[in-house]
Motif scaffolding. Structure first.
Motif, PDB file in Angstrom:
ATOM      1  N   GLY A 125      39.256  47.610  32.170  1.00 27.23           N
ATOM      2  CA  GLY A 125      38.914  47.183  33.519  1.00 27.23           C
ATOM      3  C   GLY A 125      39.758  47.864  34.568  1.00 27.23           C
ATOM      4  O   GLY A 125      40.825  48.389  34.295  1.00 27.23           O
ATOM      5  N   SER A 126      39.292  47.833  35.740  1.00 25.59           N
ATOM      6  CA  SER A 126      39.915  48.528  36.856  1.00 25.59           C
ATOM      7  C   SER A 126      41.235  47.893  37.272  1.00 25.59           C
ATOM      8  O   SER A 126      41.346  46.680  37.402  1.00 25.59           O
ATOM      9  N   THR A 127      42.223  48.749  37.509  1.00 24.43           N
ATOM     10  CA  THR A 127      43.508  48.279  38.033  1.00 24.43           C
ATOM     11  C   THR A 127      43.300  47.644  39.398  1.00 24.43           C
ATOM     12  O   THR A 127      43.850  46.582  39.690  1.00 24.43           O
ATOM     13  N   ALA A 128      42.489  48.283  40.233  1.00 26.63           N
ATOM     14  CA  ALA A 128      42.241  47.738  41.574  1.00 26.63           C
ATOM     15  C   ALA A 128      41.640  46.337  41.494  1.00 26.63           C
ATOM     16  O   ALA A 128      42.047  45.431  42.229  1.00 26.63           O
ATOM     17  N   SER A 129      40.698  46.146  40.602  1.00 24.86           N
ATOM     18  CA  SER A 129      40.082  44.829  40.440  1.00 24.86           C
ATOM     19  C   SER A 129      41.117  43.796  40.001  1.00 24.86           C
ATOM     20  O   SER A 129      41.150  42.671  40.518  1.00 24.86           O
ATOM     21  N   TYR A 130      41.966  44.159  39.073  1.00 16.76           N
ATOM     22  CA  TYR A 130      43.009  43.253  38.614  1.00 16.76           C
ATOM     23  C   TYR A 130      43.956  42.904  39.757  1.00 16.76           C
ATOM     24  O   TYR A 130      44.314  41.740  39.947  1.00 16.76           O
ATOM     25  N   VAL A 131      44.361  43.918  40.509  1.00 15.66           N
ATOM     26  CA  VAL A 131      45.298  43.706  41.616  1.00 15.66           C
ATOM     27  C   VAL A 131      44.696  42.761  42.648  1.00 15.66           C
ATOM     28  O   VAL A 131      45.366  41.840  43.125  1.00 15.66           O
ATOM     29  N   VAL A 132      43.437  42.962  42.992  1.00 17.20           N
ATOM     30  CA  VAL A 132      42.772  42.092  43.964  1.00 17.20           C
ATOM     31  C   VAL A 132      42.820  40.632  43.507  1.00 17.20           C
ATOM     32  O   VAL A 132      43.068  39.727  44.299  1.00 17.20           O
ATOM     33  N   ASN A 133      42.623  40.412  42.216  1.00 15.37           N
ATOM     34  CA  ASN A 133      42.563  39.044  41.701  1.00 15.37           C
ATOM     35  C   ASN A 133      43.913  38.415  41.382  1.00 15.37           C
ATOM     36  O   ASN A 133      43.991  37.198  41.227  1.00 15.37           O
TER      37      ASN A 133
END
Length: 143
Positions: A125-133
């Motif tokens: 999964g995307s690092t950006a997606s993880y960071v956002v959440n």
């Protein structure tokens, strides 16, 4: 009082990370914010390398130090008075959302929509997606 007093931007040499860096510079100027520039050496990529871990780590750290020095100098040339580089080794997602925010108070975290880890992105999964959440502050994802 400015909305953003401390801004963290994550850089990794990718095209979107460069765009995020430029955006973070503009936001830092606009808000007279302290800018942290972070480069996280991805421990997973080094661990699975065919090269000797210590040799690869030393080479990567030398590269990161050079990149961050250039970024700090550029930020200063753009008028950012308060700028600091951060180098961490570890899992990029948790370093950006836990390790760094525990040490530095952050109002905004700026990341590129995609980074260098295309293979990992496909599998975990995307690092950006993880960071956002998971970030403890506002996040700006730059494309």
């Amino acid at each position: 009082m400015s909305r953003y007093q401390t801004i963290l931007v994550a850089v990794d040499g990718s095209k979107n990370a460069e765009k995020a860096f430029v955006e973070a510079i503009e936001l830092s100027k606009e808000h007279d914010a302290h800018l942290y520039i972070a480069y996280v050496v991805n421990e997973i990529e080094i661990t699975y390398s065919a090269y000797a871990y210590s040799k690869l780590l030393a080479e990567e750290q030398a590269h990161v130090e050079k990149v961050l020095l250039e970024k700090v100098e550029y930020a200063k040339q753009q008028g950012i008075q308060k700028v600091q580089s951060i180098t961490q080794i570890g899992h990029v997602k948790t370093v950006l959302t836990e390790t760094i925010p525990e040490k530095y108070p952050l109002d905004l975290l700026v990341v590129g929509a995609t980074g260098k880890g295309a293979i990992q992105r496909a599998s975990v999964g995307s690092t950006a997606s993880y960071v956002v959440n998971h970030a403890p502050c506002s996040v700006l994802v730059v494309k």
